[in-house]
Design a protein around this motif. Structure first.
Motif, mmCIF file in Angstrom:
data_model
loop_
_atom_site.group_PDB
_atom_site.id
_atom_site.type_symbol
_atom_site.label_atom_id
_atom_site.label_comp_id
_atom_site.label_asym_id
_atom_site.label_seq_id
_atom_site.Cartn_x
_atom_site.Cartn_y
_atom_site.Cartn_z
ATOM 1 N N LEU A 288 0.810 -1.218 0.000
ATOM 2 C CA LEU A 288 0.000 0.000 0.000
ATOM 3 C C LEU A 288 0.842 1.266 0.000
ATOM 4 N N LEU A 289 2.163 1.130 -0.004
ATOM 5 C CA LEU A 289 3.017 2.303 -0.191
ATOM 6 C C LEU A 289 3.208 2.616 -1.667
ATOM 7 N N SER A 290 2.850 1.663 -2.530
ATOM 8 C CA SER A 290 3.012 1.898 -3.967
ATOM 9 C C SER A 290 1.709 1.733 -4.746
ATOM 10 N N ALA A 291 0.695 1.172 -4.131
ATOM 11 C CA ALA A 291 -0.603 0.994 -4.797
ATOM 12 C C ALA A 291 -1.679 1.730 -4.023
ATOM 13 N N PRO A 292 -2.648 2.340 -4.707
ATOM 14 C CA PRO A 292 -3.725 3.037 -3.994
ATOM 15 C C PRO A 292 -4.632 2.035 -3.297
ATOM 16 N N PRO A 293 -5.302 2.451 -2.235
ATOM 17 C CA PRO A 293 -6.220 1.545 -1.544
ATOM 18 C C PRO A 293 -7.420 1.204 -2.408
ATOM 19 N N GLY A 295 -10.901 1.185 -3.824
ATOM 20 C CA GLY A 295 -11.902 2.248 -3.884
ATOM 21 C C GLY A 295 -11.360 3.570 -4.388
ATOM 22 N N ALA A 296 -10.040 3.715 -4.386
ATOM 23 C CA ALA A 296 -9.452 4.956 -4.904
ATOM 24 C C ALA A 296 -9.630 5.004 -6.415
#
Length: 308
Positions: A288-293, A295-296
């Motif tokens: 999650l430091l490189s991919a959006p959560p 629902g984003a």
């Protein structure tokens, strides 16, 4: 359902960093995690500085966070000398650790499993005398880098010895990240059947990408406490091939997506995870430091359009 997360980045996370991390940065890591809502930490270890130089500053770290309110600090206490050091600090819970297998015990503690259990007695006694809570942790609980899959019977034997010594809380460490959901289910079920009042905590590593599946399985058999590290940093210096813990960001994102409560602020975890990557000077494995959560969304105008 509320799931409690212990942040182990300051101890298990940083212990494998090759460059010594300044005390001020370790203290800031803890303070940032508190800002994100973390209430329980494995903050350091009173292991010999010769064994793990990265943790030689245990007293200084604890002094720097001693004014934290409503936070529980744990520290690994490997022997009586370490316990005497811990007694002079603000550590609330002493974590006595040993290995489930003989080979890992000799690599990690330079003694047999039986000797490790015997060494625990004076530490337990001093903890009681100091009014501190003693917690046990079993490394290589599911797999050993030297012996392969840890037999459930062997783990039950070690856990039983700890229960007989008065421990009512045990952390099960997937030190090299080989646990599978079926193994988690079998192990936890058998331990609960043998010791119904025993509190179990899962300490999972994401070496093979199995940690979140193991978390869900753990929840299904009654586990409500897990350990993770900001950014997914970590690993065991005495277990070849061991990599980082399940990342706190990834764990919280997963739990929130499944409608579990954690009390942690996901957005702040992301911010502080990025700070940690910058501070350590290298990328961290948290997804999650490189991919959006989930629902984003992204603006359509920014998308590359297909031609044709």
């Amino acid at each position: 359902m509320k799931i409690e997360i212990t942040e182990v980045g300051p101890r298990d996370g940083l212990q494998s960093e090759k460059v010594l991390v300044p005390v001020a940065n370790k203290i800031e890591l803890i303070q940032r995690a508190i800002d994100a809502g973390v209430k329980r930490f494995e903050a350091t270890s009173f292991v010999s500085p010769r064994a793990i130089p990265q943790l030689a500053d245990a007293e200084d770290v604890m002094a720097g966070v001693s004014d934290a309110q409503d936070v529980i600090f744990q520290a690994l206490v490997p022997n009586l000398r370490g316990a005497e050091r811990a007694a002079r600090t603000g550590v609330h819970e002493w974590v006595w650790f040993l290995s489930a297998t003989q080979s890992h015990s000799r690599a990690n503690s330079n003694c047999s499993v039986e000797d490790a259990i015997a060494r625990c007695e004076p530490v337990r006694d001093l903890a009681r005398a100091e009014g501190k809570r003693a917690v046990a942790a079993i490394a290589a609980a599911f797999g050993c880098p030297f012996e392969g899959v840890t037999p459930t019977a062997q783990l039950l034997k070690v856990a039983g010895a700890l229960v007989d010594m008065g421990f009512d809380e045990i952390k099960l460490g997937d030190t090299i990240g080989t646990a599978t959901p079926s193994q988690i289910r079998r192990t936890v079920t058998q331990l609960k059947a043998a010791h119904p009042d025993l509190k179990l905590i899962l300490h999972l590593h994401d070496t093979r990408g199995m940690s979140l599946a193991n978390v869900m399985t753990g929840i299904s058999v009654g586990i409500t406490r897990f350990e993770s590290s900001l950014g997914g940093i970590g690993g065991c210096p005495f277990a070849p091939g061991a990599t980082g813990n399940v990342a706190t960001e990834d764990l919280v994102h997963f739990l929130h997506a499944e409608n579990y409560e954690t009390g942690l602020d996901f957005d702040k975890l992301i911010t502080h995870g990025r700070w940690l990557a910058e501070t350590l000077g290298h990328p961290l494995p948290a997804r999650l430091l490189s991919a959006p959560p989930i629902g984003a969304t992204q603006p359509l105008d920014s998308a590359i359009r297909a031609v044709g």
